[in-house]
Design an enzyme around this catalytic site. Structure first.
Site, PDB file in Angstrom:
ATOM      1  N   ASP A 139       0.838  -1.192   0.000  1.00  5.56           N
ATOM      2  CA  ASP A 139       0.000   0.000   0.000  1.00  5.56           C
ATOM      3  C   ASP A 139       0.879   1.249   0.000  1.00  5.56           C
ATOM      4  OD1 ASP A 139      -2.341   1.270  -0.130  1.00  5.56           O
ATOM      5  OD2 ASP A 139      -3.015   0.814   1.907  1.00  5.56           O
ATOM      6  N   CYS A 175      -6.143  12.138  38.121  1.00  2.00           N
ATOM      7  CA  CYS A 175      -7.040  12.440  39.233  1.00  2.00           C
ATOM      8  C   CYS A 175      -6.182  12.494  40.493  1.00  2.00           C
ATOM      9  CB  CYS A 175      -8.075  11.326  39.325  1.00  2.00           C
ATOM     10  SG  CYS A 175      -8.820  11.172  40.947  1.00  2.00           S
TER      11      CYS A 175
END
Ligand code: IVH
Length: 677
Positions: free
Chosen positions: A121, A430
């Site tokens: 490709d 967090c």
């Protein structure tokens, strides 16, 4: 100007030819013949000669690959023979139909043999050699007229500037594909992201974009390769009779030929090749979008001829696409064990790369900003190789008017503690620590997992229920559970509750390495936990260790050392550790530095190819834990090679040096045996 004497000129040609051979071994065969330092020395000598005697410089000199002057525009090139395209077969029946037509047109009952090749490709290229010297390179264009990209092609190391061998054809036009291997593509995009530049959606676009640069220096800096798959014009004394022999011939002239080419005896064999390659596809180091089948006999090819713009003697069988467009429905934020907040894209389910994909990672806030992804957008999802699906591009032109920008949360979506992003880190976390139920759940799941404290029966769902029902707040509470607390949970009967409590009790007898791993200290995997246990012998010695003492240990780098230091200077973490010990968690202290007794002490292992079951990091960590060193390249000192699918030069080198190799399955079995000792 300084005149060149014959001896210098001869020495110069010898250097050019030596360097060409080294280049061929390195860039085409992926099998270097000399150490890099020797190559650099020869190259340095060549450049010094060329600087001194400007007249010497030949067009095929390896120094001429860095890219010359930039062009104002590309010249047009008319192809003497048109560059054809291929018809497609979308399923097995269409392939059979193609085979039937070939037999019919050739009026043959016997089976026809086909050359099978991966359909790379990338971008098609035509290379014209006159008397063995690269004269002109062109793109395909519309098949009849392309663009002159000679200067760019010269920068691609796997394109020979001079053909090898004594009898080169007078004229030879080689056709093939220029492509960017996946690792080069990933590295290029990572660098582009770091530099705030535009990224490419896929390796094909990257190859096309790199080849169509007016400034060849830009092309020179891109990791491109070229693989030959055919011949256009040819004027030679001898021509091979079959396509595969033609490829062999091109290989002998110095071109890269794809190692997966195969001779199929008939069309059923072609179908089998398709299935085999489909399995290997994710592990290949480059993208392929299908298979090309070509009638092998060149005389048959001539008889079959072409129709419109496609040959009757070849067909492409496509693989499922690795990119599809779909809609971004929502972005959710997940909280990991260490508080890392990861945005996850929820997608309209789409079939891509052979599976249905409905989630893709968005990595972090920078990535969302870079893509400019908004909820409601149409996006290109790419799932190539073994990697997790990625959003390669947002189709801004298709953006609905009501698309909603994604806002990275300031507060943890689970515990609502503030989210912080330390300077220099891309990850936002967090700050809730052990007050955040998401972090608690992940930490407990990790603690109980098989390779850590191995609490049989404490599955993910159970941990979630226990934390949600506030029965446990940390791993310490596991050791205070009783049957009455377990019975109200889903699918929990008296027997399973008792079994679980027995498993929790049994987990108390452990080893220092398992306990250290179970604590979930950032970056401390199983292997590094083992190294720490061996080096320090006791938890107390590790807690007291200075940063310098940690850094002295083989296999412990500065990042791991910093995380260990941070963990043991955190009073909350220390309180958990002592509470666990008070609950009865115990291990025998290990004799300090038992490294000589470790099973793989003194061995050097190399991992290559892609691993399907373990991650590379897990495999490396496991080896370090057993006392082995893990190296990046194969040498005579390598003890063992673990080779997954797609393994290439390292496997070949190991085989040539008689170094034992094993595949991933054998490696996993080997680890199991070692761990049970
Ligand atoms: S043969 C007449 N072989 O696929 C045959 N093409 O439409 C012409 N491609 O853009 C092509 N890998 O660049 C052939 N092994 C291969 C190929 C291949 C990739 C590309 C080619 C062209 C397209 C065919």
């Amino acid at each position: 100007m300084i005149d060149v004497d014959t001896a210098t000129a001869a020495h110069y040609r010898q250097l050019v030819s030596q360097l060409q051979q080294h280049n061929h071994r390195y860039y085409v065969l992926d099998d270097p013949s000399v150490p890099d330092a020797e190559y650099d020395r020869l190259m340095h000598e060549l450049c010094a000669l060329e600087a001194r005697y400007a007249d010497l410089v030949d067009a095929d000199s390896p120094s001429q690959r860095v890219g010359g002057m930039a062009l104002a525009e590309f010249n047009q090139v008319a192809h003497t023979r048109p560059m054809l395209s291929l018809d497609n077969a979308f399923d097995a029946a269409e392939l059979q139909e193609f085979g039937r037509r070939v037999n019919e047109r050739l009026a043959r009952r016997d089976s026809v043999a086909y050359a099978c090749e991966p359909k790379l490709d990338g971008v098609a290229i035509s290379l014209l050699y006159r008397h063995g010297i690269l004269d002109r390179a062109a793109t395909r264009g519309d098949g009849a007229v392309g663009e002159d990209i000679t200067e760019n092609a010269r920068t691609i190391r796997s394109i020979p500037l001079r053909l090898q061998g004594d009898s080169v054809p007078k004229l030879l036009e080689v056709r093939g594909e220029v492509y960017m291997p996946r690792d080069g593509f990933d590295r290029f995009n990572a660098a582009a992201i770091a530099g705030g530049e535009k990224t490419f959606v896929n390796p094909r676009n990257a190859a096309a974009g790199s080849l169509r640069q007016l400034d060849p220096k830009i092309t020179a800096a891109r990791p491109l390769q070229m693989c030959a798959y055919g011949v256009g014009e040819i004027d030679a004394q001898w021509q091979p009779p079959t396509h595969l022999e033609m490829l062999q011939y091109l290989g002998a002239l110095g071109f890269m030929i794809n190692p997966h080419v195969h001779l199929a005896v008939d069309i059923d064999d072609c179908e089998q090749y398709y299935r085999d390659l489909a399995i290997q596809r994710p592990a290949l180091p480059y993208d392929i979008d299908g298979i090309v089948y070509k009638v092998n006999d060149l005389e048959f090819q001539r008889r079959l001829g072409t129709v419109r713009r496609s040959p009757r003697w070849a067909i492409a069988r496509k693989f499922p696409a690795e990119e599809e467009m779909t809609q971004l429905i929502a972005v959710e934020f997940q909280v990991g064990r260490t508080g890392a907040i990861t945005p996850v894209a929820r997608l309209q389910p789409v079939f891509v790369g052979g599976v249905t994909v409905s989630n893709a990672t968005l990595h972090n806030a920078d990535e969302i900003a870079r893509l400019d992804a908004r909820v409601g957008d149409m996006v290109i999802v790419r799932r190539a190789g073994d990697v997790i699906p990625q959003i390669a591009k947002v189709m801004v032109e298709k953006r609905p008017v009501d698309a909603v920008p994604v806002k990275f949360p300031d507060c943890c979506p689970v515990c609502h503690s503030p989210v912080e992003q330390l300077t220099g880190e891309v990850v936002a976390r967090c700050t809730g620590g052990m007050f955040c139920s998401a972090q608690i759940k992940q930490a407990i799941k990790h603690y109980a997992s098989r390779r850590a404290m191995d609490i049989d029966g404490l599955g993910d769902r159970l941990v979630e229920q226990l934390v949600d029902a506030k029965r446990i707040h940390s791993v310490v509470d596991l050791y205070n559970l009783d049957v009455s607390q377990l019975l109200p949970l889903e699918r929990m009967a008296a027997k399973s509750a008792t079994n679980l409590l027995v498993a929790i009790e049994n987990s108390k007898q452990t080893s220092l390495a398992k306990f250290l791993f179970a604590l979930g200290i950032r970056e401390v995997g199983e292997g590094s936990a083992q190294i720490l246990a061996n080096s320090f012998g006791s938890l107390e010695a590790l807690i007291d260790a200075s940063p310098e003492a940690l850094l002295e240990i083989d296999g412990i780098g500065p990042i791991v050392a910093r995380h260990i230091g941070n963990f043991f200077s955190n009073p909350d973490a220390l309180a958990i550790v002592s509470a666990l010990q008070e609950s009865g968690v115990i291990w025998p202290n290990e004799a300090v530095d038992q490294r000589a007794e470790q099973p793989l002490h003194g061995q050097t292992w190399v991992l290559t190819g892609s691993l399907q079951i373990m991650s590379r990091a897990e495999a490396k960590d496991a080896l370090l834990g057993l006392g082995a060193k893990v190296a990046g390249s194969v040498s005579a000192k390598t003890s063992q090679l673990v080779a997954g699918p797609g393994a290439g030069s390292k496997l070949r080198k190991a085989e040539s040096l008689d170094i034992p190799t094993m595949d991933e399955q054998q490696f996993i079995e080997f680890l199991q045996v070692q761990r049970n000792f």
